[in-house]
Design an enzyme around this catalytic site. Structure first.
Site, PDB file in Angstrom:
ATOM      1  N   ASP A   7      25.462  27.669  66.523  1.00 32.73           N
ATOM      2  CA  ASP A   7      25.607  28.830  67.392  1.00 32.73           C
ATOM      3  C   ASP A   7      26.255  28.379  68.694  1.00 32.73           C
ATOM      4  OD1 ASP A   7      24.329  30.166  65.400  1.00 32.73           O
ATOM      5  OD2 ASP A   7      22.429  30.429  66.463  1.00 32.73           O
ATOM      6  N   ASP A 129      21.895  42.503  60.563  1.00 31.99           N
ATOM      7  CA  ASP A 129      20.770  41.997  61.336  1.00 31.99           C
ATOM      8  C   ASP A 129      19.850  43.159  61.674  1.00 31.99           C
ATOM      9  OD1 ASP A 129      22.356  39.664  61.360  1.00 31.99           O
ATOM     10  OD2 ASP A 129      23.334  40.316  63.218  1.00 31.99           O
TER      11      ASP A 129
END
Length: 241
Positions: A7, A129
């Site tokens: 990330d 998500d």
């Protein structure tokens, strides 16, 4: 396949807790070194997220992404701030194998349809998500009133086949994946590839997902904490291959 996650935030590799930008842990100042380590361990795929891009709506960490592509020979997929065909094409032209479309799948389904038509099903992944099974958007800062199941159904009808499903409340918590949710989605969308993400702790969780016919998954914090090793990932991926 198990995808280690990198990330990216401000050019560095970090981990967030439940997607909260205020709860950030530095993993590696130079993410390319992380990618080289994965390459050396025999890892065959990487999951990159441009966290700044997800917040701002346009990619922000392209230099690092290019550097990672230069040193990692396996499959790379990337998400974060991808909202138009030009950006999808740009990433694919850079040698990225798969592009993940997140918030735009909800806000601009025509963009997804056009992407699938132009670049093909294998190149496009839909990131779904959610919190309490409702789709989270805009870097997880907001929760919509659309069910994750509803979004997957619409995207499947549009031709999408690859879906990364993340339970935001599990991400970075080391509490285990939401297998109940993942199994339900896999059962309904059995022609799709449901990729598990969020909460995976160790090789036991990996084996539970594989046993539930969910062999593809994204792992992050478990690697950082040493509860899941690169050797274990390489072995599982080798057996899958």
């Amino acid at each position: 396949m198990i995808f280690p996650a990198i990330d990216l935030k401000s050019g560095k590799s970090v981990r967030l807790y439940k997607g909260d930008f205020a709860e950030e842990t530095l993993i590696e100042k130079t993410p390319v070194l992380q990618a080289q380590k994965y390459q050396a361990a025999g890892i065959k795929c990487l999951h990159l997220v441009d966290l700044d891009g997800a917040l701002k709506g346009t990619p922000q960490n392209e230099t690092v992404i290019k550097d990672i592509r230069k040193v990692f020979t396996g499959l790379i997929e990337i998400g974060g701030g991808i909202r138009d065909l030009t950006r999808v094409k740009h990433y694919l032209d850079l040698g990225i194998n798969r592009v993940i479309i997140g918030s735009a799948a909800l806000f601009d389904p025509e963009f997804v349809i056009a992407s699938l038509k132009q670049f093909g099903t294998d190149k496009i992944v839909i990131g779904v998500d959610g919190t309490d099974e409702l789709v989270a958007v805009n870097g997880w800062l907001d929760t919509s009133d659309t069910k994750m199941e509803t979004l997957i159904s619409k995207m499947e009808q549009a031709g999408a086949r690859n879906f990364i499903v993340t339970d935001v409340q599990r991400d970075g918590t080391m509490k285990g994946p939401n297998i109940e949710l993942l199994k339900k989605l896999k059962g309904r969308f059995n022609n799709c590839n449901i990729i598990a993400s969020g909460g995976i702790r160790d090789i036991k969780d990996v084996k539970k997902l594989v046993a539930a016919d969910l062999p593809d998954m994204v792992v992050g914090k478990a690697l950082f904490e040493g509860r899941l090793t690169l050797e274990e990932i390489s072995e599982v991926n080798g057996n899958a291959g």
